[in-house]
Design a protein around this motif. Structure first.
Motif, PDB file in Angstrom:
ATOM      1  N   ASP A 399      83.627  39.046 -45.579  1.00 19.17           N
ATOM      2  CA  ASP A 399      84.735  38.153 -45.937  1.00 19.17           C
ATOM      3  C   ASP A 399      85.021  38.151 -47.445  1.00 19.17           C
ATOM      4  O   ASP A 399      85.691  37.263 -47.964  1.00 19.17           O
ATOM      5  N   LYS A 400      84.520  39.165 -48.138  1.00 21.21           N
ATOM      6  CA  LYS A 400      84.677  39.192 -49.597  1.00 21.21           C
ATOM      7  C   LYS A 400      85.543  40.357 -50.077  1.00 21.21           C
ATOM      8  O   LYS A 400      85.510  40.714 -51.265  1.00 21.21           O
ATOM      9  N   VAL A 401      86.286  40.961 -49.165  1.00 20.83           N
ATOM     10  CA  VAL A 401      87.200  42.053 -49.546  1.00 20.83           C
ATOM     11  C   VAL A 401      88.230  41.511 -50.530  1.00 20.83           C
ATOM     12  O   VAL A 401      88.835  40.454 -50.320  1.00 20.83           O
ATOM     13  N   GLY A 402      88.423  42.247 -51.631  1.00 25.02           N
ATOM     14  CA  GLY A 402      89.358  41.815 -52.678  1.00 25.02           C
ATOM     15  C   GLY A 402      88.695  41.066 -53.818  1.00 25.02           C
ATOM     16  O   GLY A 402      89.270  40.938 -54.906  1.00 25.02           O
ATOM     17  N   ASP A 403      87.453  40.579 -53.588  1.00 26.62           N
ATOM     18  CA  ASP A 403      86.746  39.846 -54.649  1.00 26.62           C
ATOM     19  C   ASP A 403      86.162  40.817 -55.666  1.00 26.62           C
ATOM     20  O   ASP A 403      85.826  41.962 -55.346  1.00 26.62           O
ATOM     21  N   GLU A 404      86.028  40.325 -56.903  1.00 29.49           N
ATOM     22  CA  GLU A 404      85.438  41.133 -57.977  1.00 29.49           C
ATOM     23  C   GLU A 404      84.038  40.648 -58.295  1.00 29.49           C
ATOM     24  O   GLU A 404      83.748  39.448 -58.250  1.00 29.49           O
ATOM     25  N   PHE A 405      83.153  41.606 -58.636  1.00 26.69           N
ATOM     26  CA  PHE A 405      81.762  41.293 -58.966  1.00 26.69           C
ATOM     27  C   PHE A 405      81.298  42.175 -60.113  1.00 26.69           C
ATOM     28  O   PHE A 405      81.822  43.269 -60.335  1.00 26.69           O
ATOM     29  N   GLU A 406      80.295  41.686 -60.835  1.00 26.51           N
ATOM     30  CA  GLU A 406      79.607  42.500 -61.845  1.00 26.51           C
ATOM     31  C   GLU A 406      78.455  43.247 -61.173  1.00 26.51           C
ATOM     32  O   GLU A 406      77.808  42.717 -60.255  1.00 26.51           O
ATOM     33  N   GLY A 407      78.200  44.475 -61.628  1.00 29.59           N
ATOM     34  CA  GLY A 407      77.105  45.243 -61.059  1.00 29.59           C
ATOM     35  C   GLY A 407      76.612  46.310 -62.015  1.00 29.59           C
ATOM     36  O   GLY A 407      77.205  46.538 -63.080  1.00 29.59           O
ATOM     37  N   TYR A 408      75.514  46.946 -61.645  1.00 31.97           N
ATOM     38  CA  TYR A 408      74.951  48.045 -62.421  1.00 31.97           C
ATOM     39  C   TYR A 408      75.031  49.341 -61.620  1.00 31.97           C
ATOM     40  O   TYR A 408      74.885  49.333 -60.393  1.00 31.97           O
ATOM     41  N   VAL A 409      75.252  50.443 -62.319  1.00 32.73           N
ATOM     42  CA  VAL A 409      75.230  51.766 -61.676  1.00 32.73           C
ATOM     43  C   VAL A 409      73.769  52.116 -61.407  1.00 32.73           C
ATOM     44  O   VAL A 409      72.976  52.283 -62.332  1.00 32.73           O
ATOM     45  N   THR A 410      73.399  52.201 -60.122  1.00 31.92           N
ATOM     46  CA  THR A 410      72.011  52.513 -59.752  1.00 31.92           C
ATOM     47  C   THR A 410      71.840  53.948 -59.272  1.00 31.92           C
ATOM     48  O   THR A 410      70.720  54.398 -59.034  1.00 31.92           O
ATOM     49  N   GLY A 411      72.940  54.657 -59.115  1.00 31.06           N
ATOM     50  CA  GLY A 411      72.863  56.057 -58.690  1.00 31.06           C
ATOM     51  C   GLY A 411      74.182  56.761 -58.965  1.00 31.06           C
ATOM     52  O   GLY A 411      75.243  56.130 -58.944  1.00 31.06           O
ATOM     53  N   VAL A 412      74.103  58.051 -59.247  1.00 32.83           N
ATOM     54  CA  VAL A 412      75.308  58.847 -59.511  1.00 32.83           C
ATOM     55  C   VAL A 412      75.197  60.142 -58.711  1.00 32.83           C
ATOM     56  O   VAL A 412      74.142  60.784 -58.693  1.00 32.83           O
ATOM     57  N   SER A 413      76.293  60.502 -58.033  1.00 32.33           N
ATOM     58  CA  SER A 413      76.323  61.766 -57.300  1.00 32.33           C
ATOM     59  C   SER A 413      77.709  62.370 -57.448  1.00 32.33           C
ATOM     60  O   SER A 413      78.611  61.761 -58.041  1.00 32.33           O
ATOM     61  N   ALA A 414      77.900  63.572 -56.912  1.00 30.60           N
ATOM     62  CA  ALA A 414      79.211  64.213 -56.967  1.00 30.60           C
ATOM     63  C   ALA A 414      80.249  63.407 -56.185  1.00 30.60           C
ATOM     64  O   ALA A 414      81.453  63.524 -56.432  1.00 30.60           O
ATOM     65  N   PHE A 415      79.773  62.560 -55.255  1.00 31.26           N
ATOM     66  CA  PHE A 415      80.698  61.769 -54.426  1.00 31.26           C
ATOM     67  C   PHE A 415      81.138  60.474 -55.102  1.00 31.26           C
ATOM     68  O   PHE A 415      82.112  59.853 -54.688  1.00 31.26           O
ATOM     69  N   ARG A 463      76.799  48.829 -66.909  1.00 33.73           N
ATOM     70  CA  ARG A 463      77.276  47.605 -66.258  1.00 33.73           C
ATOM     71  C   ARG A 463      78.781  47.733 -66.058  1.00 33.73           C
ATOM     72  O   ARG A 463      79.507  48.090 -66.992  1.00 33.73           O
ATOM     73  N   VAL A 464      79.242  47.470 -64.840  1.00 35.24           N
ATOM     74  CA  VAL A 464      80.662  47.641 -64.513  1.00 35.24           C
ATOM     75  C   VAL A 464      81.158  46.453 -63.689  1.00 35.24           C
ATOM     76  O   VAL A 464      80.370  45.734 -63.080  1.00 35.24           O
ATOM     77  N   THR A 465      82.487  46.276 -63.715  1.00 34.93           N
ATOM     78  CA  THR A 465      83.123  45.287 -62.840  1.00 34.93           C
ATOM     79  C   THR A 465      83.763  46.040 -61.680  1.00 34.93           C
ATOM     80  O   THR A 465      84.494  47.015 -61.888  1.00 34.93           O
ATOM     81  N   VAL A 466      83.467  45.603 -60.463  1.00 29.71           N
ATOM     82  CA  VAL A 466      83.982  46.303 -59.281  1.00 29.71           C
ATOM     83  C   VAL A 466      84.691  45.321 -58.357  1.00 29.71           C
ATOM     84  O   VAL A 466      84.454  44.112 -58.403  1.00 29.71           O
ATOM     85  N   GLN A 467      85.562  45.882 -57.530  1.00 27.92           N
ATOM     86  CA  GLN A 467      86.257  45.093 -56.509  1.00 27.92           C
ATOM     87  C   GLN A 467      85.856  45.619 -55.139  1.00 27.92           C
ATOM     88  O   GLN A 467      85.716  46.834 -54.944  1.00 27.92           O
ATOM     89  N   VAL A 468      85.635  44.709 -54.199  1.00 26.59           N
ATOM     90  CA  VAL A 468      85.312  45.111 -52.826  1.00 26.59           C
ATOM     91  C   VAL A 468      86.594  45.595 -52.157  1.00 26.59           C
ATOM     92  O   VAL A 468      87.548  44.832 -52.001  1.00 26.59           O
ATOM     93  N   ILE A 469      86.641  46.874 -51.780  1.00 23.34           N
ATOM     94  CA  ILE A 469      87.833  47.477 -51.165  1.00 23.34           C
ATOM     95  C   ILE A 469      87.756  47.410 -49.643  1.00 23.34           C
ATOM     96  O   ILE A 469      88.739  47.088 -48.962  1.00 23.34           O
TER      97      ILE A 469
END
Length: 489
Positions: A399-415, A463-469
Motif C-alpha cells: 500500500d506504499k506505491v508512490g511513496d518516497e523513502f531514503e535508502g542505501y545502495v547495498t548492491g550494484v549489478s548490470a541490471f 544514500r539515495v531517495t527512491v520512490q516505490v513504483i
C-alpha cells in the motif's frame, strides 16, 4: 512422524528418579535462563560465582537432549532428517515434538531438568584456567528476559531491580565477566559486525504491522559471549582427546576474493593493509572498526561476508576464522540443532570411556555424511526463513506505491541498483531501465553504475531517495525508482 511423537509422549513431562543416578546435583546453585520475551524453548542456563582468588567460576548448563533421544530411535531419525528448527516470524517448526522442545528438554524455571554442564574457571584476562564437564541436574531459579536484565544492568530500573533483588549480584557478575571475555576475543582479532537486524512485528492476524531494528542489548551480548566460551572449551576438549565429532568450522577466505574486495574498498579510501594471502581476522576486524557508523558500513560488511567462506560442519577441526578461534563447535543448542546433539553424544561417550575402537571407526566413517547433511539442511532453513520474511516485507509495502523513502545502495549489478530502505529495512531494486536520464554502464570492480554523458555515478554505500513504483507479490520484489531521475525525465 507419528512414531517420533508417540516416543516423545512416552517420555513424560517430569524428570524421573532413575534419571538422576550418577549425576552432579546443581539444584541448590542459583541459576537463570535469559531469553527473548516470546521464547518457548530454553536450552541454556547460567550460574556464576566470584572465587576467593578473584577469578570467575562460570557454569553453562545445556539441556541434556541426548539422554532422552537415543541414536537410531524414531525421534533421532526424525531429528536427523530435519537437522534444525526453522524460525519464521509467526511460528517455529521445531526439530523435536513440543513434548521435548518446550517440555521435558526445556530448562523451565522451578522444575528439575537434566543437563550437560561445562564449568570454567576464568581469570581476569579471560583465559579458561581449568574446566569440568558433568552430567547434571538443575532447577532454574528464574526465567529472565533480555529486556528485564538490560533494565537492571543498563537502565537501573528501580521496579525491575526490586523484583529480582536477590539475583542482582549474579547479573552484575555476569556483566563483569562478559566485559572480560569480550575484550579477550577482541584482542585475538574476532570479527564482530554488530549491525542492526530487522525485526518484523506482526498484528493479531499475522500481518506485518511494522519493521523495526532488532536491538541487541547487553543481556543478548552476555549470553552470546558465555555460549562462545563454552563452545570453544568443549571443542578444545574434544580435539585434545581426539574424539570423532562435528566441529563448526570457518575456513580462511580465498585470496582471489580478498584481492577483489581490496580493490573495491580502495575506491572508498579503505584498505586491509595486507597481502591477500596473508590476511588474518584482525585485518577484517580493524576495517570493521574504521568504517563503523559510516554510510558505507553496511554494504561493505555485506561484501566482506561474501568475500569470506560460509561456516559449516566438518569432522576435521580446522578452526573458525571469523571468531579467530583455533577450536569451535556447537554444544549449546541440542533442542534445535542436530550437530549439537552429536557433540553431546560423543562428549559423553568419551568422558565415560564408552568408545572402543569399533565405535571410533564407525563415527569416523559416519561423520562426513552427517556434516554434509546438517550443513545442507541449515542452508535450506536459512533460505526458507529469508524467503518468507521477504514475502512478508513485500506484502507490507503493497500500500506504499508512490511513496518516497531514503535508502542505501547495498548492491550494484548490470541490471540496476539494490536499495535497502532506512525506515523499514526493506530491499528493493532500481532497474537500470528506469534510469532514463542517461545510459549507465556497470563498472564491476568498483561496484558502480556510471552515466556515459553526465558522468553521474551511483556506487555501493550511496544514500539515495527512491520512490516505490511497483510491488510484485508473485516475484516477491519491490520495484523502485530514483526520485531525482524520475523528476528529471
Amino acid at each position: 512422524d507419528p512414531a517420533a511423537v508417540e516416543e516423545a509422549r512416552r517420555l513424560g513431562s517430569q524428570v524421573r528418579e532413575r534419571d538422576l543416578r550418577n549425576r552432579t546435583d546443581f539444584r541448590e546453585w542459583p541459576t537463570v535462563t535469559i531469553d527473548g520475551e516470546h521464547a518457548r524453548d530454553f536450552d541454556d542456563a547460567i550460574p556464576i560465582e566470584r572465587l576467593a582468588n578473584g577469578n570467575y567460576w562460570l557454569g553453562v548448563h545445556i539441556a541434556d537432549v541426548a539422554h532422552y533421544v537415543r541414536e537410531g530411535s524414531a525421534l533421532d531419525e526424525e531429528a536427523y532428517e530435519r537437522a534444525t528448527s526453522v524460525y519464521f516470524p509467526e511460528r517455529a517448526v521445531h526439530m523435536f515434538p513440543s513434548e521435548l522442545s518446550t517440555g521435558l528438554c526445556s530448562l523451565n524455571p522451578h522444575v528439575d531438568r537434566l543437563v550437560q554442564s561445562c564449568l570454567m574457571e576464568i581469570d581476569r584476562q579471560g583465559t579458561v584456567l581449568q574446566y569440568e564437564l558433568h552430567d547434571g541436574v538443575i532447577n532454574s531459579s528464574e526465567r529472565m528476559t533480555y529486556t528485564d536484565v538490560n533494565a537492571m544492568l543498563t537502565e537501573r530500573d528501580p521496579q525491575v531491580t526490586a523484583r529480582y533483588q536477590s539475583l542482582v549480584p549474579l547479573f552484575e557478575r555476569m556483566r563483569e565477566l562478559f566485559e572480560v571475555l569480550n575484550r579477550r576475543r577482541h584482542r585475538r582479532g574476532s570479527i564482530d559486525f554488530d549491525m542492526k537486524e530487522p525485526e518484523i512485528v506482526l498484528d493479531d492476524e499475522g500481518m506485518v504491522e511494522e519493521i523495526i531494528a532488532l536491538e541487541r542489548n547487553v543481556a543478548h551480548r552476555i549470553i552470546e559471549e558465555f555460549m562462545l566460551v563454552a563452545n570453544e572449551t568443549v571443542a578444545q576438549h574434544l580435539s585434545d582427546n581426539e574424539v570423532p565429532t562435528l566441529y563448526r568450522i570457518h575456513e580462511e577466505p580465498d585470496p582471489l576474493k580478498v584481492e577483489q574486495f581490496e580493490e573495491f574498498i580502495g575506491t572508498l579510501g579503505y584498505s586491509l593493509n595486507v597481502a591477500p594471502d596473508e590476511v588474518t581476522p584482525r585485518h577484517f576486524q580493524k576495517l570493521v572498526e574504521r568504517m563503523r557508523g559510516t554510510p558505507e558500513e553496511k554494504p561493505i560488511a555485506f561484501l566482506m561476508l561474501r568475500t569470506m567462506q560460509k561456516a559449516r560442519y566438518d569432522p576435521e577441526n580446522i578452526g573458525h576464522f571469523g571468531l579467530a578461534a583455533s577450536s569451535y563447535t556447537h554444544f549449546t543448542s541440542p533442542i534445535r540443532r542436530y550437530p549439537d546433539l552429536v557433540v553431546h553424544r560423543t562428549l559423553r561417550e568419551s568422558r565415560h570411556r564408552l568408545m572402543d575402537q569399533e565405535r571410533i571407526e564407525q563415527l569416523d566413517e559416519d561423520m562426513p555424511e552427517v556434516a554434509g547433511h546438517t550443513s545442507e539442511r541449515e542452508r535450506r532453513a536459512d533460505d526458507a526463513e529469508r524467503e518468507l520474511v521477504q514475502w512478508k516485507k513485500v506484502r507490507f509495502m503493497a500500500d506504499k506505491v508512490g511513496d518516497e523513502f531514503e535508502g542505501y545502495v547495498t548492491g550494484v549489478s548490470a541490471f540496476g541498483l539494490y536499495i535497502e530502505l532506512i525506515e523499514h529495512f526493506v530491499e528493493g531494486m532500481v532497474h537500470v531501465s528506469t534510469m532514463a536520464d542517461d545510459y549507465y554502464r556497470f563498472v564491476e570492480k568498483a561496484h558502480l553504475l556510471k552515466g556515459e554523458n553526465t558522468g553521474k555515478v551511483y556506487r555501493l554505500g550511496d544514500r539515495v531517495t527512491v520512490q516505490v513504483i511497483k510491488v510484485d507479490m508473485e516475484r516477491r520484489q519491490v520495484d523502485l525508482g530514483l526520485a531525482e531521475v524520475l523528476k528529471r525525465v
